[in-house]
Design a protein around this motif. Structure first.
Motif, mmCIF file in Angstrom:
data_model
loop_
_atom_site.group_PDB
_atom_site.id
_atom_site.type_symbol
_atom_site.label_atom_id
_atom_site.label_comp_id
_atom_site.label_asym_id
_atom_site.label_seq_id
_atom_site.Cartn_x
_atom_site.Cartn_y
_atom_site.Cartn_z
ATOM 1 N N PRO A 5 9.252 -8.051 4.801
ATOM 2 C CA PRO A 5 8.348 -7.098 4.135
ATOM 3 C C PRO A 5 6.982 -6.993 4.814
ATOM 4 N N GLU A 6 6.443 -8.140 5.275
ATOM 5 C CA GLU A 6 5.114 -8.092 5.883
ATOM 6 C C GLU A 6 5.123 -7.306 7.200
ATOM 7 N N ILE A 7 6.250 -7.415 7.942
ATOM 8 C CA ILE A 7 6.365 -6.647 9.198
ATOM 9 C C ILE A 7 6.496 -5.164 8.890
ATOM 10 N N ARG A 8 7.317 -4.865 7.872
ATOM 11 C CA ARG A 8 7.493 -3.470 7.457
ATOM 12 C C ARG A 8 6.144 -2.853 7.035
ATOM 13 N N ASP A 9 5.367 -3.638 6.255
ATOM 14 C CA ASP A 9 4.070 -3.145 5.791
ATOM 15 C C ASP A 9 3.125 -2.876 6.964
ATOM 16 N N ARG A 10 3.149 -3.769 7.955
ATOM 17 C CA ARG A 10 2.278 -3.591 9.127
ATOM 18 C C ARG A 10 2.651 -2.325 9.896
ATOM 19 N N ILE A 11 3.950 -2.076 10.021
ATOM 20 C CA ILE A 11 4.427 -0.875 10.738
ATOM 21 C C ILE A 11 4.007 0.384 9.990
ATOM 22 N N LEU A 12 4.227 0.404 8.674
ATOM 23 C CA LEU A 12 3.887 1.573 7.872
ATOM 24 C C LEU A 12 2.377 1.816 7.850
ATOM 25 N N ASN A 13 1.596 0.765 7.760
ATOM 26 C CA ASN A 13 0.138 0.902 7.768
ATOM 27 C C ASN A 13 -0.347 1.495 9.092
ATOM 28 N N ALA A 14 0.256 1.018 10.192
ATOM 29 C CA ALA A 14 -0.119 1.533 11.511
ATOM 30 C C ALA A 14 0.204 3.023 11.617
ATOM 31 N N ALA A 15 1.371 3.420 11.099
ATOM 32 C CA ALA A 15 1.781 4.834 11.144
ATOM 33 C C ALA A 15 0.820 5.688 10.316
ATOM 34 N N VAL A 31 2.802 3.375 17.497
ATOM 35 C CA VAL A 31 2.718 2.439 16.378
ATOM 36 C C VAL A 31 2.587 1.013 16.904
ATOM 37 N N ARG A 32 3.411 0.685 17.919
ATOM 38 C CA ARG A 32 3.337 -0.676 18.485
ATOM 39 C C ARG A 32 1.959 -0.926 19.090
ATOM 40 N N GLY A 38 4.525 -6.066 18.683
ATOM 41 C CA GLY A 38 5.646 -5.742 17.811
ATOM 42 C C GLY A 38 6.883 -5.398 18.617
ATOM 43 N N SER A 39 8.014 -5.463 17.957
ATOM 44 C CA SER A 39 9.295 -5.190 18.613
ATOM 45 C C SER A 39 9.782 -3.804 18.214
ATOM 46 N N MET A 47 10.363 3.311 11.189
ATOM 47 C CA MET A 47 9.769 4.617 11.457
ATOM 48 C C MET A 47 10.717 5.752 11.097
ATOM 49 N N ARG A 48 12.026 5.541 11.306
ATOM 50 C CA ARG A 48 13.003 6.573 10.931
ATOM 51 C C ARG A 48 12.963 6.821 9.428
#
Length: 200
Positions: A5-15, A31-32, A38-39, A47-48
């Motif tokens: 969840p924390e990785i997902r949140d970081r990705i969504l916040n960046a987007a 985003v990366r 990030g991977s 992102m999809r």
């Protein structure tokens, strides 16, 4: 793949931050880069999902009531009418001003050419007289030099007026092209709005 969840949140916040900065459709690489690390195997599926969800949200936000659609269509028609009038008035004023300048420049050009012809005839006459009156050669030579200088200046004036006429004609041509382009844009906008209204 199970993504924390924390990785997902970081990705969504960046987007979301990229969108707020003006990037309409952030890429995985953007985003990366925003995350600092990030991977792509984590970023890509998140992102999809985010893009699909965002499409749904945007589509829902774009839906409008029928009454509002009618108001928009009426407003668009009024804007189109006003813009057309302004564009036509502007190009007509520009055309009239340019034509007036062209007419003035052409008149001055005709007058200058006439003066050139007169001076050239006078020069020829003086040359003829100078052959007949050698004793007055010095006086005639001074007059000839003066007239030759005036003639050169008038030639320069003629050239300047010719260039001015061509420039004004070019400006008028560009103004007409700008008006046509503006009308095409307004038609495209109107068609786009009508098409969107029909689709909705």
């Amino acid at each position: 793949m199970k993504i924390k969840p924390e990785i997902r949140d970081r990705i969504l916040n960046a987007a979301r931050e990229l969108v707020a900065e003006g990037v309409e459709t952030p890429t995985n690489d953007q985003v990366r880069e925003k995350m600092g690390k990030g991977s792509l195997t984590h970023i890509s599926p998140v992102m999809r999902e985010w893009k699909e969800q965002r499409k749904t949200e945007i589509a829902a936000a774009l839906e409008m009531p029928a009454e509002l659609k009618r108001v928009v269509e009426t407003s668009l028609a009024q804007i189109w009418t006003a813009a057309s009038k302004l564009a036509n008035a502007g190009i007509e004023k520009l055309r009239e001003d340019a034509q007036s300048k062209i007419d003035t420049a052409e008149q001055e050009l005709v007058e200058a050419l006439s003066e050139v012809s007169r001076l050239e005839a006078e020069i020829e006459s003086l040359k003829s007289k100078s052959l007949e009156c050698e004793q007055k050669g010095e006086v005639v030579e001074k007059q000839l030099s003066k007239l030759t200088t005036e003639n050169s200046a008038l030639h320069a004036r003629v050239d300047d007026r010719s260039i001015q006429v061509e420039n004004l004609k070019s400006e008028l041509k560009e103004a007409r092209a700008d008006n046509k382009a503006l009308q095409k844009e307004l038609i495209a906008i109107a068609k786009g709005k009508n098409s969107k209204s029909k689709n909705n």
